[in-house]
Scaffold this motif. Sequence first.
Motif, PDB file in Angstrom:
ATOM      1  N   TYR A  93       7.513   7.903   4.403  1.00 21.78           N
ATOM      2  CA  TYR A  93       6.966   7.585   3.087  1.00 21.78           C
ATOM      3  C   TYR A  93       7.475   8.577   2.036  1.00 21.78           C
ATOM      4  CZ  TYR A  93       3.419   6.609  -0.480  1.00 21.78           C
ATOM      5  OH  TYR A  93       2.776   6.284  -1.647  1.00 21.78           O
ATOM      6  N   ARG A 106       1.566  11.583   2.603  1.00 17.07           N
ATOM      7  CA  ARG A 106       2.803  11.424   3.356  1.00 17.07           C
ATOM      8  C   ARG A 106       2.588  11.769   4.826  1.00 17.07           C
ATOM      9  NH1 ARG A 106       5.952  15.126   5.013  1.00 17.07           N
ATOM     10  NH2 ARG A 106       5.066  16.666   3.588  1.00 17.07           N
ATOM     11  N   GLU A 154      -2.538  -0.462   1.066  1.00 15.87           N
ATOM     12  CA  GLU A 154      -1.402  -0.455   0.147  1.00 15.87           C
ATOM     13  C   GLU A 154      -0.383   0.606   0.556  1.00 15.87           C
ATOM     14  OE1 GLU A 154      -3.182   0.079  -3.672  1.00 15.87           O
ATOM     15  OE2 GLU A 154      -3.738  -2.048  -3.883  1.00 15.87           O
ATOM     16  N   GLY A 155      -0.871   1.755   1.014  1.00 17.43           N
ATOM     17  CA  GLY A 155       0.038   2.799   1.474  1.00 17.43           C
ATOM     18  C   GLY A 155       0.853   2.347   2.673  1.00 17.43           C
ATOM     19  N   LYS A 156       0.198   1.686   3.624  1.00 15.26           N
ATOM     20  CA  LYS A 156       0.913   1.196   4.808  1.00 15.26           C
ATOM     21  C   LYS A 156       1.892   0.080   4.441  1.00 15.26           C
ATOM     22  CE  LYS A 156      -2.782   0.438   7.332  1.00 15.26           C
ATOM     23  NZ  LYS A 156      -3.566  -0.004   8.522  1.00 15.26           N
ATOM     24  N   ALA A 157       1.521  -0.735   3.468  1.00 10.52           N
ATOM     25  CA  ALA A 157       2.426  -1.800   3.025  1.00 10.52           C
ATOM     26  C   ALA A 157       3.680  -1.206   2.394  1.00 10.52           C
ATOM     27  CB  ALA A 157       1.710  -2.717   2.037  1.00 10.52           C
ATOM     28  N   ASP A 158       3.507  -0.152   1.603  1.00 10.17           N
ATOM     29  CA  ASP A 158       4.666   0.526   1.012  1.00 10.17           C
ATOM     30  C   ASP A 158       5.534   1.151   2.103  1.00 10.17           C
ATOM     31  OD1 ASP A 158       3.838  -0.155  -1.530  1.00 10.17           O
ATOM     32  OD2 ASP A 158       2.821   1.762  -1.900  1.00 10.17           O
ATOM     33  N   LEU A 159       4.893   1.730   3.104  1.00 16.09           N
ATOM     34  CA  LEU A 159       5.633   2.339   4.210  1.00 16.09           C
ATOM     35  C   LEU A 159       6.448   1.292   4.960  1.00 16.09           C
ATOM     36  CD1 LEU A 159       6.114   4.862   6.063  1.00 16.09           C
ATOM     37  CD2 LEU A 159       4.141   4.073   7.395  1.00 16.09           C
ATOM     38  N   ASP A 195      -2.951  10.049  -4.971  1.00 15.85           N
ATOM     39  CA  ASP A 195      -1.674   9.399  -4.698  1.00 15.85           C
ATOM     40  C   ASP A 195      -0.551  10.396  -4.432  1.00 15.85           C
ATOM     41  OD1 ASP A 195      -2.324   6.567  -4.964  1.00 15.85           O
ATOM     42  OD2 ASP A 195      -2.791   7.067  -7.043  1.00 15.85           O
ATOM     43  N   LYS A 219       7.944  -1.197   3.989  1.00 17.17           N
ATOM     44  CA  LYS A 219       9.149  -1.624   3.274  1.00 17.17           C
ATOM     45  C   LYS A 219      10.322  -0.670   3.498  1.00 17.17           C
ATOM     46  CE  LYS A 219       6.295  -3.589  -0.431  1.00 17.17           C
ATOM     47  NZ  LYS A 219       5.894  -3.438  -1.863  1.00 17.17           N
TER      48      LYS A 219
END
Length: 432
Positions: free
Chosen positions: A180, A268, A145-150, A262, A152
Amino acid sequence: MRNRSLPLLLLIFCLYLNPGLAQPVERFVKVIVAPDRTDWTYKPGDKAKFTISVLQSGNPVKNTLVRYEIGPEKMPATVKETKTLANGTISVEGGTMKDPGFLRCIAIAEVDGVEYRGLGTAGFGPENIQPTATDPADFDTFWSEGKADLAKIPLDAKMTLLPERCTETVNVYHVNIRNYGNSRLYGILAMPKKEGRYPAILHVPGAGVRPYFGDIANAEQGIITLQIGIHGVPVTMDAGVYDDLRAGALSNYQNFNLDDKDRFYYKRVYLGCVRANDFLTSLPQFDGSNLAVTGGSQGGALSIVTAALDSRVKGLGAFYPALSDVTGYLHGRAGGWPHYFAGSSRDFNDKKDKIATTAYYDVVNFARRVKIPGQYSWGFNDETCPPTSMYAAYNVITAPKSLYLALDTGHWTYPEQRDLMNGWLLKHLKGE
């Protein structure tokens, strides 16, 4: 005329500034402590002895008073003695360990009113050390999920040529890209001037706050190199700015928001290493497939983390990885830097939420997921990143791996270690 010494001087200066690769200061009197086996390694239950020698100008210092203590590394000593070394050397019983781990002898000698310190460490079945760090059930989901947010977030890369650092064959740039959490990531890019497509190395930093100068030497060997900082500030400012940040806003950054996985500082940072690879692989000069990551201490940790998070990485080189099995102290043995649960820090950090957060960032859990070849190197005398913690991570790696031990080193490296590591990286990237 080209200054041929510039790349070497910049590399040496960079190593000097990086505590992850800092060298010890030589002293007039040396206290040498060594286990009685040449490989410093025993089986649990075997008895070890330590030889303590005090030398000045290469010769034994006779009738020297030495106090020494022996015990599991980073734990309270089980033996404390004071003896006179009539001939400048003595052999003492070290005892044994019933479980895999490390037994350390620390000796302090006083010569002409000045104290000198040395240590030696015996390993007992280190290849059988297992981690204490737990592997969260949602670990992979958390980082996916963190990589998916990155992903974007647009790169928005900005490159500024640094003419004063360029050489006849290499261009050097100060780079900054979006990262991030609406932050920026800064680094030094060194790239061959000759038209072509090249492999790349990402250099990830040891702990601290400092400027960077880039890896020009490898760029001159036909490698694109990117050396990054992790704090979201430019890496070409005056040294005094970093001194102020280190003492002020970024003091003890490794503890920021440890109670929230989180918001923890390293989220980050870890994702920033992936973002650095986004930039490297976007360069038209990148050959499209050969990417490696390397670093020492915190950088050793980030090398393993990056390799586990990013399938584009094809090789990793790690010196004494920090952030490994940090919960060791909660189980009666040494844990990794930054020693969250040792000494007075334990009173502050031994909380359910903080312990839970460490599991998502412990190098052990990334080591479990490494799938690419790696070269590793450390010594038994490391007091910053205890070998117990490093073996806890190394032993769970199932990918091809090689460990080069420089037994007597602490949190520093010999030139031979650096040469071997760099040689391995270059051969791996060039398919030799």
